[in-house]
Design a protein around this motif. Sequence first.
Motif, short mmCIF file in Angstrom:
data_model
loop_
_atom_site.label_atom_id
_atom_site.label_comp_id
_atom_site.label_asym_id
_atom_site.label_seq_id
_atom_site.Cartn_x
_atom_site.Cartn_y
_atom_site.Cartn_z
N LYS A 132 -3.37 -14.86 -27.97
CA LYS A 132 -3.48 -13.94 -29.11
C LYS A 132 -4.35 -12.76 -28.71
O LYS A 132 -5.47 -12.93 -28.21
CB LYS A 132 -4.10 -14.67 -30.30
CG LYS A 132 -4.35 -13.77 -31.51
CD LYS A 132 -5.03 -14.56 -32.63
CE LYS A 132 -5.37 -13.69 -33.82
NZ LYS A 132 -6.09 -14.45 -34.87
N VAL A 133 -3.84 -11.56 -28.91
CA VAL A 133 -4.56 -10.32 -28.61
C VAL A 133 -4.68 -9.53 -29.90
O VAL A 133 -3.69 -9.33 -30.60
CB VAL A 133 -3.83 -9.49 -27.54
CG1 VAL A 133 -4.60 -8.20 -27.26
CG2 VAL A 133 -3.64 -10.29 -26.27
N GLU A 134 -5.89 -9.07 -30.22
CA GLU A 134 -6.07 -8.34 -31.46
C GLU A 134 -7.12 -7.25 -31.29
O GLU A 134 -8.06 -7.37 -30.50
CB GLU A 134 -6.47 -9.27 -32.61
CG GLU A 134 -7.73 -10.08 -32.34
CD GLU A 134 -8.03 -11.06 -33.47
OE1 GLU A 134 -7.99 -10.63 -34.64
OE2 GLU A 134 -8.30 -12.23 -33.17
N GLU A 135 -6.93 -6.16 -32.04
CA GLU A 135 -7.91 -5.08 -32.12
C GLU A 135 -8.33 -4.97 -33.58
O GLU A 135 -7.55 -4.55 -34.43
CB GLU A 135 -7.32 -3.76 -31.61
CG GLU A 135 -7.16 -3.72 -30.10
CD GLU A 135 -6.72 -2.34 -29.61
OE1 GLU A 135 -6.41 -1.48 -30.44
OE2 GLU A 135 -6.69 -2.14 -28.38
N GLU A 136 -9.57 -5.37 -33.84
CA GLU A 136 -10.04 -5.40 -35.23
C GLU A 136 -10.09 -4.01 -35.85
O GLU A 136 -9.87 -3.84 -37.04
CB GLU A 136 -11.42 -6.06 -35.28
CG GLU A 136 -11.40 -7.55 -35.00
CD GLU A 136 -12.73 -8.20 -35.24
OE1 GLU A 136 -13.74 -7.47 -35.30
OE2 GLU A 136 -12.77 -9.44 -35.38
N GLN A 137 -10.36 -3.01 -35.03
CA GLN A 137 -10.50 -1.66 -35.56
C GLN A 137 -9.21 -1.17 -36.20
O GLN A 137 -9.22 -0.48 -37.23
CB GLN A 137 -10.91 -0.71 -34.43
CG GLN A 137 -11.11 0.73 -34.90
CD GLN A 137 -11.55 1.63 -33.75
OE1 GLN A 137 -11.77 1.17 -32.65
NE2 GLN A 137 -11.68 2.92 -34.04
N ASP A 138 -8.07 -1.53 -35.61
CA ASP A 138 -6.79 -1.05 -36.12
C ASP A 138 -5.98 -2.17 -36.79
O ASP A 138 -4.83 -1.95 -37.16
CB ASP A 138 -5.96 -0.47 -34.97
CG ASP A 138 -6.69 0.65 -34.27
OD1 ASP A 138 -7.19 1.55 -34.96
OD2 ASP A 138 -6.79 0.60 -33.03
N PHE A 139 -6.58 -3.35 -36.92
CA PHE A 139 -5.91 -4.49 -37.54
C PHE A 139 -4.58 -4.82 -36.84
O PHE A 139 -3.61 -5.19 -37.49
CB PHE A 139 -5.67 -4.24 -39.03
CG PHE A 139 -6.92 -3.93 -39.79
CD1 PHE A 139 -7.81 -4.94 -40.13
CD2 PHE A 139 -7.22 -2.63 -40.15
CE1 PHE A 139 -8.98 -4.65 -40.83
CE2 PHE A 139 -8.39 -2.34 -40.84
CZ PHE A 139 -9.28 -3.34 -41.18
N GLN A 140 -4.57 -4.65 -35.54
CA GLN A 140 -3.37 -4.99 -34.77
C GLN A 140 -3.51 -6.39 -34.18
O GLN A 140 -4.62 -6.81 -33.86
CB GLN A 140 -3.17 -4.00 -33.63
CG GLN A 140 -2.98 -2.56 -34.07
CD GLN A 140 -2.78 -1.69 -32.85
OE1 GLN A 140 -1.67 -1.61 -32.33
NE2 GLN A 140 -3.84 -1.05 -32.39
#
Length: 253
Positions: free
Chosen positions: A115-123
């Motif tokens: 799982k890969v996520e970027e909290e800043q862009d909610f991706q």
Amino acid sequence: MLRTLSLVLCVVAVSQQLDISKFSVPEAVEKGSDAELLCEHDGTEKETIVKWFWKPEGADEPTPIMIYQRALGAEKKIIIPRTEPLLNITLIEEDKHNLALWDLQPEHSGTFECKVEEEQDFQERRNSSDMVVYSIGDGPKLSFEGEEEVLVVCEAFGVAPQPDITISYDSTTFNTTVLEGPIDGLYNVSANATLNRQDIEGVEISCKLSFEDEVITSDVMAVADTYHSADGAERTTAVWALAALATLLHLQL
């Protein structure tokens, strides 16, 4: 209005940057071997959280177990699950999120997810795949007992995952499987058939081990032998000859 549109386009452009560019989990691994789990992304490393999860095959708990994480530029962290046998994990390279699993056992079969996520862009991006850890044991064995009525036995020991085993000749197949286990993730399996000597004289009989999961392949999953009743008679004659010789020598002494 133009400024708002520009911001929307910017967000879209950023959202397109996050993707899992490389993902790989081996489908089948032999017991005691190692495996590499690959997960590489196109996001910004300092703003990205990467996690690996594992759901053991047949697990009662629906929630996968997290086995690795790195959050927003922090140091990488491997979380060792408290399993028996232990799931051994190391990083392949320090600057990536690819994992090495070593000395794998049948109990380690299951689903592995990155799982890969970027909290800043909610991706968020997820990829998952199943891996089975298998064992052929010492391979299937075929034996014959009896004369007019021949007991054909096909068996294998220390096998995983749950197997099936069959006896076949010409167009006839017997799969009356007797299964024992699992013990430490391994099964013993056997099948037998009582056949008339005349029906199988000079006929090739095969003993085949198989699994529901077709990704498991091996050169030692089948064995075959041509039945000749004379072979059994010759062996019996040889045993009696040795016994008679031993008796004669004993009497002479």
